[in-house]
Motif scaffolding. Sequence first.
Motif, PDB file in Angstrom:
ATOM      1  N   ILE A   1      20.540  31.135  14.899  1.00  0.00           N
ATOM      2  CA  ILE A   1      21.036  29.987  15.660  1.00  0.00           C
ATOM      3  C   ILE A   1      21.274  30.413  17.102  1.00  0.00           C
ATOM      4  O   ILE A   1      21.876  31.452  17.360  1.00  0.00           O
ATOM      5  CB  ILE A   1      22.346  29.436  15.068  1.00  0.00           C
ATOM      6  CG1 ILE A   1      22.106  28.928  13.642  1.00  0.00           C
ATOM      7  CG2 ILE A   1      22.900  28.309  15.936  1.00  0.00           C
ATOM      8  CD1 ILE A   1      23.320  28.314  13.010  1.00  0.00           C
ATOM      9  N   THR A   2      20.769  29.586  18.005  1.00  0.00           N
ATOM     10  CA  THR A   2      20.933  29.881  19.424  1.00  0.00           C
ATOM     11  C   THR A   2      21.985  28.964  20.034  1.00  0.00           C
ATOM     12  O   THR A   2      21.896  27.743  19.923  1.00  0.00           O
ATOM     13  CB  THR A   2      19.600  29.694  20.171  1.00  0.00           C
ATOM     14  OG1 THR A   2      18.615  30.522  19.570  1.00  0.00           O
ATOM     15  CG2 THR A   2      19.751  30.061  21.644  1.00  0.00           C
ATOM     16  N   PHE A   3      22.966  29.560  20.651  1.00  0.00           N
ATOM     17  CA  PHE A   3      23.992  28.812  21.378  1.00  0.00           C
ATOM     18  C   PHE A   3      23.669  28.890  22.870  1.00  0.00           C
ATOM     19  O   PHE A   3      23.474  29.983  23.407  1.00  0.00           O
ATOM     20  CB  PHE A   3      25.374  29.409  21.135  1.00  0.00           C
ATOM     21  CG  PHE A   3      25.870  29.235  19.724  1.00  0.00           C
ATOM     22  CD1 PHE A   3      26.630  28.128  19.375  1.00  0.00           C
ATOM     23  CD2 PHE A   3      25.575  30.172  18.749  1.00  0.00           C
ATOM     24  CE1 PHE A   3      27.102  27.961  18.079  1.00  0.00           C
ATOM     25  CE2 PHE A   3      26.035  30.022  17.449  1.00  0.00           C
ATOM     26  CZ  PHE A   3      26.794  28.904  17.111  1.00  0.00           C
ATOM     27  N   THR A   4      23.596  27.736  23.515  1.00  0.00           N
ATOM     28  CA  THR A   4      23.296  27.695  24.947  1.00  0.00           C
ATOM     29  C   THR A   4      24.427  26.998  25.681  1.00  0.00           C
ATOM     30  O   THR A   4      24.846  25.904  25.301  1.00  0.00           O
ATOM     31  CB  THR A   4      21.984  26.932  25.206  1.00  0.00           C
ATOM     32  OG1 THR A   4      20.940  27.537  24.449  1.00  0.00           O
ATOM     33  CG2 THR A   4      21.616  26.971  26.691  1.00  0.00           C
ATOM     34  N   ASN A   5      24.912  27.628  26.723  1.00  0.00           N
ATOM     35  CA  ASN A   5      26.009  27.035  27.493  1.00  0.00           C
ATOM     36  C   ASN A   5      25.462  26.204  28.647  1.00  0.00           C
ATOM     37  O   ASN A   5      24.890  26.735  29.591  1.00  0.00           O
ATOM     38  CB  ASN A   5      26.937  28.130  28.024  1.00  0.00           C
ATOM     39  CG  ASN A   5      28.130  27.545  28.764  1.00  0.00           C
ATOM     40  OD1 ASN A   5      28.364  26.335  28.722  1.00  0.00           O
ATOM     41  ND2 ASN A   5      28.880  28.397  29.421  1.00  0.00           N
ATOM     42  N   GLY A   6      25.661  24.908  28.562  1.00  0.00           N
ATOM     43  CA  GLY A   6      25.236  24.013  29.624  1.00  0.00           C
ATOM     44  C   GLY A   6      26.354  23.619  30.562  1.00  0.00           C
ATOM     45  O   GLY A   6      26.168  22.762  31.425  1.00  0.00           O
ATOM     46  N   ASP A   7      27.510  24.219  30.391  1.00  0.00           N
ATOM     47  CA  ASP A   7      28.651  23.910  31.251  1.00  0.00           C
ATOM     48  C   ASP A   7      28.760  24.910  32.393  1.00  0.00           C
ATOM     49  O   ASP A   7      28.234  26.012  32.319  1.00  0.00           O
ATOM     50  CB  ASP A   7      29.957  23.962  30.445  1.00  0.00           C
ATOM     51  CG  ASP A   7      30.294  22.633  29.785  1.00  0.00           C
ATOM     52  OD1 ASP A   7      29.741  21.601  30.206  1.00  0.00           O
ATOM     53  OD2 ASP A   7      31.114  22.644  28.848  1.00  0.00           O
TER      54      ASP A   7
END
Length: 135
Positions: A73-79
Amino acid sequence: MPATPLKRRTGVPVLLGATLVLAAGALVACGGQDGGQAATAPRNAPAGAVDRVQIKDFLYAPDAVTVPAGTTITFTNGDSAPHTATSGKSPRPDGVFDTGTLTKGERKAVRLTRPGTFAYYCAIHPFMKGTVTVR
Ligand SMILES: [Cu+2]
């Protein structure tokens, strides 16, 4: 008789090992100041097909995913704010997975091999919560 001077001893106890605990209770929830990028997050992906979690506006999207064992699972921070995805319940990580701190635009993949339902949270903003179910 000789006058004996009074001896005064001032014992100053030295506190060693006093731990300074910084309680980071600063919940700065200010959303919606990113401009320009219209990200299309998969909102209605079928169960089992989601291997990506977007972090946006202090939320995990989707905040609950179910994946087969062995999925990465890939977590991407868009904040603009930094975030983590840390398994466990705040403030106690359980060590199943931890992305560490992700700055804006950064992503981290975690591989989940053990079946179970794992809660996770943001170590920086503990009100942010999600779950991963591994089958
Ligand atoms: Cu966060």
